[in-house]
Write a protein that holds these residues in place. Structure first.
Motif, short mmCIF file in Angstrom:
data_model
loop_
_atom_site.label_atom_id
_atom_site.label_comp_id
_atom_site.label_asym_id
_atom_site.label_seq_id
_atom_site.Cartn_x
_atom_site.Cartn_y
_atom_site.Cartn_z
N LEU A 406 0.83 -1.20 0.00
CA LEU A 406 0.00 0.00 0.00
C LEU A 406 0.87 1.26 0.00
CD1 LEU A 406 -2.71 1.49 0.24
CD2 LEU A 406 -2.44 1.37 2.72
N VAL A 407 1.90 1.29 0.83
CA VAL A 407 2.76 2.47 0.92
C VAL A 407 3.37 2.77 -0.44
CG1 VAL A 407 4.85 3.44 1.94
CG2 VAL A 407 3.22 2.17 3.37
N VAL A 408 3.87 1.74 -1.12
CA VAL A 408 4.48 1.93 -2.44
C VAL A 408 3.44 2.45 -3.43
CG1 VAL A 408 5.56 0.75 -4.39
CG2 VAL A 408 6.27 0.20 -2.05
N ALA A 409 2.26 1.86 -3.43
CA ALA A 409 1.21 2.25 -4.38
C ALA A 409 0.77 3.69 -4.15
CB ALA A 409 0.02 1.31 -4.26
N VAL A 410 0.56 4.09 -2.90
CA VAL A 410 0.10 5.44 -2.59
C VAL A 410 1.11 6.48 -3.04
CG1 VAL A 410 -0.36 7.04 -0.68
CG2 VAL A 410 -1.42 4.79 -0.69
N LEU A 411 2.39 6.25 -2.75
CA LEU A 411 3.41 7.23 -3.12
C LEU A 411 3.55 7.34 -4.64
CD1 LEU A 411 6.12 6.52 -0.42
CD2 LEU A 411 4.45 8.38 -0.49
N MET A 412 3.41 6.24 -5.35
CA MET A 412 3.51 6.28 -6.81
C MET A 412 2.31 7.02 -7.42
SD MET A 412 4.99 2.51 -7.84
CE MET A 412 4.90 2.92 -9.59
N ILE A 413 1.11 6.72 -6.94
CA ILE A 413 -0.09 7.35 -7.51
C ILE A 413 -0.16 8.82 -7.15
CG2 ILE A 413 -2.61 7.36 -7.45
CD1 ILE A 413 -2.43 4.31 -6.83
N GLY A 414 0.18 9.15 -5.91
CA GLY A 414 -0.02 10.51 -5.44
C GLY A 414 1.03 11.51 -5.86
N THR A 415 2.22 11.03 -6.23
CA THR A 415 3.31 11.96 -6.53
C THR A 415 3.69 11.99 -8.00
OG1 THR A 415 4.98 10.25 -6.02
CG2 THR A 415 4.26 11.67 -4.22
N ARG A 416 3.19 11.05 -8.80
CA ARG A 416 3.58 11.01 -10.21
C ARG A 416 2.38 11.29 -11.11
NH1 ARG A 416 7.78 5.91 -11.03
NH2 ARG A 416 9.25 6.52 -9.39
N GLY A 417 2.53 12.25 -11.99
CA GLY A 417 1.53 12.48 -13.04
C GLY A 417 0.30 13.22 -12.57
N SER A 418 -0.35 12.77 -11.54
CA SER A 418 -1.65 13.34 -11.15
C SER A 418 -1.51 14.69 -10.45
CB SER A 418 -2.38 12.37 -10.21
OG SER A 418 -1.71 12.29 -8.96
N ARG A 419 -0.38 14.99 -9.85
CA ARG A 419 -0.17 16.21 -9.07
C ARG A 419 -1.07 16.26 -7.83
NH1 ARG A 419 -1.23 21.13 -12.75
NH2 ARG A 419 -3.05 19.86 -13.27
N LEU A 420 -1.61 15.12 -7.42
CA LEU A 420 -2.54 15.11 -6.29
C LEU A 420 -1.87 15.61 -5.02
CD1 LEU A 420 -5.31 14.37 -5.13
CD2 LEU A 420 -4.45 12.04 -4.78
N VAL A 421 -0.61 15.26 -4.81
CA VAL A 421 0.06 15.66 -3.58
C VAL A 421 0.18 17.17 -3.48
CG1 VAL A 421 2.45 15.65 -4.43
CG2 VAL A 421 1.98 15.01 -2.06
N ARG A 422 0.08 17.89 -4.61
CA ARG A 422 0.17 19.36 -4.59
C ARG A 422 -1.20 20.03 -4.69
NH1 ARG A 422 2.59 21.35 -9.03
NH2 ARG A 422 2.83 19.41 -10.19
N TYR A 423 -2.27 19.26 -4.70
CA TYR A 423 -3.60 19.83 -4.84
C TYR A 423 -4.01 20.55 -3.56
CZ TYR A 423 -8.64 20.19 -5.48
OH TYR A 423 -9.92 20.66 -5.58
N ARG A 424 -4.50 21.78 -3.71
CA ARG A 424 -4.86 22.61 -2.56
C ARG A 424 -6.36 22.77 -2.37
NH1 ARG A 424 -2.30 28.14 -3.68
NH2 ARG A 424 -3.23 27.68 -5.72
N GLY A 425 -7.16 22.36 -3.36
CA GLY A 425 -8.60 22.56 -3.25
C GLY A 425 -9.04 23.95 -3.60
N VAL A 426 -8.24 24.66 -4.42
CA VAL A 426 -8.56 26.02 -4.84
C VAL A 426 -9.08 25.98 -6.26
CG1 VAL A 426 -7.69 28.35 -5.21
CG2 VAL A 426 -6.79 26.95 -3.35
N GLU A 427 -10.29 26.50 -6.49
CA GLU A 427 -10.89 26.49 -7.81
C GLU A 427 -10.56 27.78 -8.56
OE1 GLU A 427 -14.81 23.80 -7.35
OE2 GLU A 427 -14.94 25.85 -6.63
N THR A 428 -10.81 27.78 -9.85
CA THR A 428 -10.51 28.94 -10.68
C THR A 428 -11.80 29.65 -11.07
OG1 THR A 428 -10.62 27.61 -12.68
CG2 THR A 428 -8.48 27.82 -11.62
N GLY A 429 -11.68 30.91 -11.45
CA GLY A 429 -12.84 31.66 -11.95
C GLY A 429 -13.64 32.33 -10.85
N ALA A 430 -14.54 33.20 -11.28
CA ALA A 430 -15.32 33.97 -10.31
C ALA A 430 -16.21 33.11 -9.48
CB ALA A 430 -16.14 35.03 -11.05
N THR A 431 -16.83 32.11 -10.10
CA THR A 431 -17.71 31.22 -9.36
C THR A 431 -16.99 30.02 -8.81
OG1 THR A 431 -18.28 29.98 -11.35
CG2 THR A 431 -19.67 31.86 -10.81
#
Length: 445
Positions: A406-431
């Motif tokens: 699990l540890v290996v899988a999580v680190l690979m999925i979360g840090t490569r390609g998807s940018r999930l580890v850097r996701y802040r939950g900030v949306e774009t645009g006025a709305t």
């Protein structure tokens, strides 16, 4: 008349009024929103019933058979309705979610009450226990997309992390009380009494939902058959790297470790720690207490910016702690580790749903959560595989290697390609959203 604490922004969207930071923020959604408060109390009693009957039924399965493999079969049967997740998500998108929850809760009362009756009459052999587990699973699993997506309708987006953390608090509070109460009841008055308590908790959960029957849900336009809606939802989410990465980590966690917790803790208790039913209850209560603390911490953070990093790294640390628990044969150390496991499980449990909702459009919420349910639904299959491994290698070795994977899988999925580890939950645009034609939400990391 209920006072609405929310205000309307110049763009027409609802925003939360400023609230204090720290511990006051932890209870923001409960203090300001009566409808969410009713849902939260309903969840409290619903999951109280879930945790109590989960321990009791797993204990009965192991006590009846003495086989980790047959315990795994029972767990697989009980969890198999999770595989209906995508279609449950379609129902959540197309029908009134409160009514779905009322139906599911009523079914839970009937299913657990019937199993409790058969157990009281000593008419609960293993095959009947399997059927009872399936019936209970049908009451619990398909309702989860409706239960989770309803939160988004009752609170503002800014309070979504807070509301999901409060829901996780409810789960973990009952995870402390339910197993401890279930284990104590097994030791003092027997399993049937514990099952009757579960029945009563489910009944209260249904009663708390009754005032929400007048909630006006936005029913999104139908786009064809249920199969067509599932297919379109799959395509939209597959093209969304953040949502896909979140669901893949959910899949990995439910493949490698959640089946251990759901099905094999009685085996750990007896074979590794020599605990009775009450000891098992307290072991699970330690996990619930740790999860409760973790949920309070996340709730107090409010709309914090490091959601992706906490989800990825917290889940990885959760796996490392499971590896340590697998090697432990000391009761006190196992209790401590299980508390730490519960603490870090909050990062996974709270944020998986928050991230799925934040990275998809509202018309897709039910189906996205249905896919999350399907990812959780891998448990019946992985439970059987882990049961075979436990028979051959032992439960400790099986858990250690599963945790490492699990540890290996999580680190690979979360840090490569998807940018999930850097996701802040900030949306774009006025709305806050740049809608796309396929229902996908365009977000920035």
């Amino acid at each position: 008349m209920q006072r609405d604490e929310r205000v309307t922004s110049p763009h027409g969207s609802r925003t939360a009024q400023p609230s204090g930071a720290g511990l006051r923020q932890a209870l923001a959604s409960l203090k300001n929103n009566r409808q969410f408060r009713l849902l939260w109390v309903s969840n409290l009693f619903f999951f109280g019933g879930v945790w109590t009957q989960t321990l009791v039924l797993a204990w009965l399965a192991y006590e009846t058979t003495g086989s980790p493999m047959l315990v795994a079969v029972f767990g697989a049967v009980r969890l198999s309705p999770l595989l209906l997740g995508p279609f449950a998500g379609v129902f959540a998108d197309r029908h009134n979610r409160v009514r779905l929850l009322l139906f599911a809760g009523s079914w839970a009362v009937l299913a657990v009450g019937l199993v409790a009756t058969l157990s009281s009459l000593d008419l609960l052999p293993y095959w009947v226990l399997l059927l009872g587990g399936l019936a209970i699973g049908l009451s619990q699993s398909p309702s989860q997309p409706a239960r989770a997506s309803l939160v988004f309708e009752l609170v503002t987006r800014e309070n979504l992390s807070n509301a999901n953390a409060l829901n996780s608090m409810a789960i973990n509070m009952t995870q402390v009380i339910g197993p401890a109460l279930g284990g104590a009841m097994i030791s003092l008055v027997g399993a049937p009494s514990a099952l009757w308590i579960s029945t009563a908790w489910y009944a209260v959960s249904v009663m708390m939902l009754l005032p929400l029957r007048g909630h006006r849900q936005t029913i999104h336009a139908r786009t064809g058959s249920a199969f067509a809606m599932v297919s379109s939802g799959l395509r939209s989410i597959a093209s969304n790297p953040l949502a896909s990465a979140t669901l893949l980590i959910t899949l990995a966690a439910n493949t490698f470790l959640w089946p251990i917790y759901q099905s094999f803790m009685p085996v750990f208790a007896k074979e590794s720690l020599n605990l009775d039913a009450a000891g098992l209850g307290w072991l699970l209560a330690c996990s619930g207490f740790g999860g409760l603390i973790g949920s309070v911490i996340i709730a107090s953070l409010g709309d914090f910016r490091f959601k992706g990093a906490l989800f990825v790294m917290g889940t990885a640390i959760w796996g490392i702690l499971w590896a340590g628990f697998a090697l432990s044969h000391t009761i006190v150390w196992s209790y401590i580790l299980m508390g730490a496991i519960g603490l870090m499980s909050a990062a996974f449990g709270v944020l998986q749903t928050t991230l799925v909702l934040m990275t998809t459009e509202p018309p897709l919420h039910g189906r996205a959560l249905g896919l999350q349910e399907l990812a959780i639904g891998i448990q019946p299959i992985s439970s059987l595989a882990l049961g075979v491994a436990a028979e051959l290698l032992g439960i400790g070795a099986t858990t250690f290697f599963s945790a490492a994977l699990l540890v290996v899988a999580v680190l690979m999925i979360g840090t490569r390609g998807s940018r999930l580890v850097r996701y802040r939950g900030v949306e774009t645009g006025a709305t806050g959203v740049e809608p796309s034609t396929d229902g996908q939400r365009n977000v920035t990391a």
